[in-house]
Design a protein around this motif. Sequence first.
Motif, PDB file in Angstrom:
ATOM      1  N   VAL A   1       0.806  -1.220   0.000  1.00 49.69           N
ATOM      2  CA  VAL A   1       0.000   0.000   0.000  1.00 49.69           C
ATOM      3  C   VAL A   1       0.846   1.280   0.000  1.00 49.69           C
ATOM      4  O   VAL A   1       0.515   2.255  -0.677  1.00 49.69           O
ATOM      5  CB  VAL A   1      -1.010  -0.037   1.173  1.00 49.69           C
ATOM      6  N   HIS A   2       1.980   1.276   0.714  1.00 44.83           N
ATOM      7  CA  HIS A   2       2.793   2.496   0.805  1.00 44.83           C
ATOM      8  C   HIS A   2       3.745   2.659  -0.378  1.00 44.83           C
ATOM      9  O   HIS A   2       4.481   3.637  -0.445  1.00 44.83           O
ATOM     10  CB  HIS A   2       3.561   2.524   2.121  1.00 44.83           C
ATOM     11  N   ILE A   3       3.725   1.705  -1.283  1.00 45.13           N
ATOM     12  CA  ILE A   3       4.542   1.816  -2.498  1.00 45.13           C
ATOM     13  C   ILE A   3       3.683   2.231  -3.682  1.00 45.13           C
ATOM     14  O   ILE A   3       4.086   3.060  -4.498  1.00 45.13           O
ATOM     15  CB  ILE A   3       5.312   0.506  -2.754  1.00 45.13           C
ATOM     16  N   ILE A   4       2.457   1.690  -3.768  1.00 46.10           N
ATOM     17  CA  ILE A   4       1.632   2.036  -4.929  1.00 46.10           C
ATOM     18  C   ILE A   4       1.146   3.486  -4.885  1.00 46.10           C
ATOM     19  O   ILE A   4       1.000   4.125  -5.933  1.00 46.10           O
ATOM     20  CB  ILE A   4       0.437   1.072  -5.096  1.00 46.10           C
ATOM     21  N   GLY A   5       0.920   4.049  -3.683  1.00 45.16           N
ATOM     22  CA  GLY A   5       0.442   5.431  -3.580  1.00 45.16           C
ATOM     23  C   GLY A   5       1.392   6.421  -4.228  1.00 45.16           C
ATOM     24  O   GLY A   5       0.990   7.172  -5.135  1.00 45.16           O
ATOM     25  N   PRO A   6       2.652   6.436  -3.818  1.00 49.03           N
ATOM     26  CA  PRO A   6       3.614   7.348  -4.444  1.00 49.03           C
ATOM     27  C   PRO A   6       3.830   7.081  -5.930  1.00 49.03           C
ATOM     28  O   PRO A   6       3.907   8.020  -6.720  1.00 49.03           O
ATOM     29  CB  PRO A   6       4.899   7.097  -3.635  1.00 49.03           C
ATOM     30  N   GLU A   7       3.929   5.801  -6.331  1.00 51.74           N
ATOM     31  CA  GLU A   7       4.265   5.535  -7.734  1.00 51.74           C
ATOM     32  C   GLU A   7       3.112   5.897  -8.675  1.00 51.74           C
ATOM     33  O   GLU A   7       3.334   6.128  -9.865  1.00 51.74           O
ATOM     34  CB  GLU A   7       4.721   4.089  -7.927  1.00 51.74           C
ATOM     35  N   MET A   8       1.884   5.981  -8.149  1.00 51.52           N
ATOM     36  CA  MET A   8       0.745   6.387  -8.981  1.00 51.52           C
ATOM     37  C   MET A   8       0.500   7.895  -8.940  1.00 51.52           C
ATOM     38  O   MET A   8      -0.345   8.402  -9.672  1.00 51.52           O
ATOM     39  CB  MET A   8      -0.523   5.676  -8.510  1.00 51.52           C
ATOM     40  N   GLY A   9       1.203   8.598  -8.051  1.00 47.72           N
ATOM     41  CA  GLY A   9       0.962  10.029  -7.919  1.00 47.72           C
ATOM     42  C   GLY A   9      -0.228  10.359  -7.038  1.00 47.72           C
ATOM     43  O   GLY A   9      -0.691  11.502  -6.995  1.00 47.72           O
ATOM     44  N   LEU A  10      -0.722   9.352  -6.299  1.00 48.09           N
ATOM     45  CA  LEU A  10      -1.799   9.602  -5.334  1.00 48.09           C
ATOM     46  C   LEU A  10      -1.271  10.356  -4.122  1.00 48.09           C
ATOM     47  O   LEU A  10      -2.000  11.089  -3.454  1.00 48.09           O
ATOM     48  CB  LEU A  10      -2.417   8.276  -4.883  1.00 48.09           C
ATOM     49  N   THR A  11       0.004  10.154  -3.808  1.00 49.33           N
ATOM     50  CA  THR A  11       0.669  10.832  -2.688  1.00 49.33           C
ATOM     51  C   THR A  11       1.278  12.126  -3.194  1.00 49.33           C
ATOM     52  O   THR A  11       2.097  12.100  -4.120  1.00 49.33           O
ATOM     53  CB  THR A  11       1.767   9.926  -2.103  1.00 49.33           C
ATOM     54  N   GLN A  12       0.873  13.237  -2.599  1.00 47.02           N
ATOM     55  CA  GLN A  12       1.344  14.550  -3.057  1.00 47.02           C
ATOM     56  C   GLN A  12       1.668  15.462  -1.875  1.00 47.02           C
ATOM     57  O   GLN A  12       1.138  15.275  -0.775  1.00 47.02           O
ATOM     58  CB  GLN A  12       0.264  15.207  -3.940  1.00 47.02           C
ATOM     59  N   PRO A  13       2.538  16.443  -2.097  1.00 49.36           N
ATOM     60  CA  PRO A  13       2.867  17.391  -1.027  1.00 49.36           C
ATOM     61  C   PRO A  13       1.635  18.100  -0.490  1.00 49.36           C
ATOM     62  O   PRO A  13       0.659  18.331  -1.215  1.00 49.36           O
ATOM     63  CB  PRO A  13       3.809  18.381  -1.728  1.00 49.36           C
ATOM     64  N   GLY A  14       1.689  18.431   0.804  1.00 47.22           N
ATOM     65  CA  GLY A  14       0.630  19.214   1.428  1.00 47.22           C
ATOM     66  C   GLY A  14      -0.589  18.434   1.844  1.00 47.22           C
ATOM     67  O   GLY A  14      -1.516  19.001   2.420  1.00 47.22           O
ATOM     68  N   MET A  15      -0.597  17.123   1.571  1.00 45.66           N
ATOM     69  CA  MET A  15      -1.763  16.306   1.892  1.00 45.66           C
ATOM     70  C   MET A  15      -1.746  15.835   3.337  1.00 45.66           C
ATOM     71  O   MET A  15      -0.689  15.776   3.971  1.00 45.66           O
ATOM     72  CB  MET A  15      -1.790  15.055   1.005  1.00 45.66           C
ATOM     73  N   THR A  16      -2.929  15.455   3.814  1.00 44.70           N
ATOM     74  CA  THR A  16      -3.022  14.612   5.006  1.00 44.70           C
ATOM     75  C   THR A  16      -3.398  13.222   4.513  1.00 44.70           C
ATOM     76  O   THR A  16      -4.300  13.057   3.695  1.00 44.70           O
ATOM     77  CB  THR A  16      -4.102  15.124   5.979  1.00 44.70           C
ATOM     78  N   ILE A  17      -2.657  12.214   4.989  1.00 42.28           N
ATOM     79  CA  ILE A  17      -2.806  10.841   4.508  1.00 42.28           C
ATOM     80  C   ILE A  17      -2.838   9.901   5.699  1.00 42.28           C
ATOM     81  O   ILE A  17      -2.002  10.012   6.601  1.00 42.28           O
ATOM     82  CB  ILE A  17      -1.626  10.459   3.579  1.00 42.28           C
ATOM     83  N   VAL A  18      -3.792   8.970   5.705  1.00 36.79           N
ATOM     84  CA  VAL A  18      -3.838   7.972   6.770  1.00 36.79           C
ATOM     85  C   VAL A  18      -4.052   6.581   6.177  1.00 36.79           C
ATOM     86  O   VAL A  18      -4.508   6.429   5.050  1.00 36.79           O
ATOM     87  CB  VAL A  18      -4.952   8.256   7.810  1.00 36.79           C
ATOM     88  N   CYS A  19      -3.737   5.586   6.983  1.00 30.95           N
ATOM     89  CA  CYS A  19      -3.963   4.185   6.634  1.00 30.95           C
ATOM     90  C   CYS A  19      -3.917   3.386   7.926  1.00 30.95           C
ATOM     91  O   CYS A  19      -3.210   3.775   8.864  1.00 30.95           O
ATOM     92  CB  CYS A  19      -2.876   3.694   5.658  1.00 30.95           C
TER      93      CYS A  19
END
Length: 466
Positions: A109-127
């Motif tokens: 889960v923590h690898i696919i988010g960044p590689e798809m561009g779902l993870t971006q600066p300034g966000m709040t992200i939880v899991c």
Amino acid sequence: MEAKTLFDKIWDAHVVKQVEGGPNVLYIDRHFIHEVTSPVAFLGLKTRGLKVFRPDQTTATPDHNVPTIDQNLSIKDELSRNQVEMLKKNCEESGITHYGLGSDGHGVVHIIGPEMGLTQPGMTIVCGDSHTSTHGAFGAIAFGIGTSEVEMVLASQCIMQPKPKKMRITVNGTLGKGVTAKDIALYIISQITTSGGTGHFIEYAGPAITSLSMEGRMTLCNLSIESGARGGMIAPDETTINYVKGRKFAPQGEAWDKAVAYWETLISDEGAQFDTEYTFDAADIEPMITYGTNPGMGLGVSQTIPTGSDMEGTDKATFLKSLKYMDFNPGDAMKGKKVDFVFLGSCTNGRIEDFRAFADFVKGKQKAEDITVWLVPGSKAVESQIIAEGLDKIFEAAGMALRQPGCSACLAMNDDKIPEGKYAVSTSNRNFEGRQGPGARTLLASPLTAAAAAVTGVIADPRDFL
């Protein structure tokens, strides 16, 4: 205007409500879910007659329970199979995007988010996973949550959280030969201990940090919680922006320009106050290895296990108990100790950069005869890239086989368990008793140090080969 830290800027922008004398109600931009911590949360929604509030801001993939061979076959373990199937069913019923086993988007889960561009600066992200701190590498506030909190976010896209204290860790200077982001992380934890970050959110800064690639930054932020911190983050810069640009879910056109303009403001102001500060020198860091049963029990690979002579009380008892479990002695040298398994993978070190480094090291060499090596990509995208670059052929020539994506031997929730009493040099994040299987003995290290163990069969200093 009051000088603000990077953390303050993002947190304050996401506060929906301040509970008098209590926590903040914090808006969440991206919610990642997997098969382990989500079933009970979905059940809670159904019991209360609630629907997922914003399914488009939730992304799902199974990772903890999945096998890393024969993924085309039915999962043998009934509990694992049920959890994976339940995730798919819940997502279908709720309209949540689900990257299932074997699909192009599947992975940790923590690898696919960044590689798809779902993870971006300034966000709040939880899991519902402690290593959500990985995403902080992008200049985001990212942290793990419990099952009841997963339910809360599914229902409202918000979470109730007390605002953590702020810590800055600055690493000055230039990293030496063979020293990686993993070594920085293990060194910091060895210095501030596994409780040194408790109650804080860490911002990493300094030239040794900004010199890291995005993949290295993710490794460092991933391990933040092993110091007891709530999470870790690094201010976005040109490296961050170049990584995000063009990815599947990254902003496009005018929206991209607007996003970048905002991201460039995400930096701690001069004079911003941190509750705690640490400064380290990169020259003091060498390839690291753990010798005990928590990530703070680490040292340079050329060093010897402490004698414990300066310890007393519960500290000494814990130290001796840990060494007994590992079957090590105070004062032992780490170099030359026998290894049985090597694991390359996990959300800490399962990215393409990790496999390139490992492949470069083992190219032209052979796996030690009596060692088992598990090479587990963190996603289908990483697996495809490994094959496209011919790294799998390098591994094959060295007597090693590439497996399929998953959490694998990071934790004993799937078939990839280290047998009792065996030693595993692992690029994962935790070395607790039984973490990789009942009675398994884990030594945390970087991909380079793991590669050195794979070809020698013992703990070795990768610098001796570079």
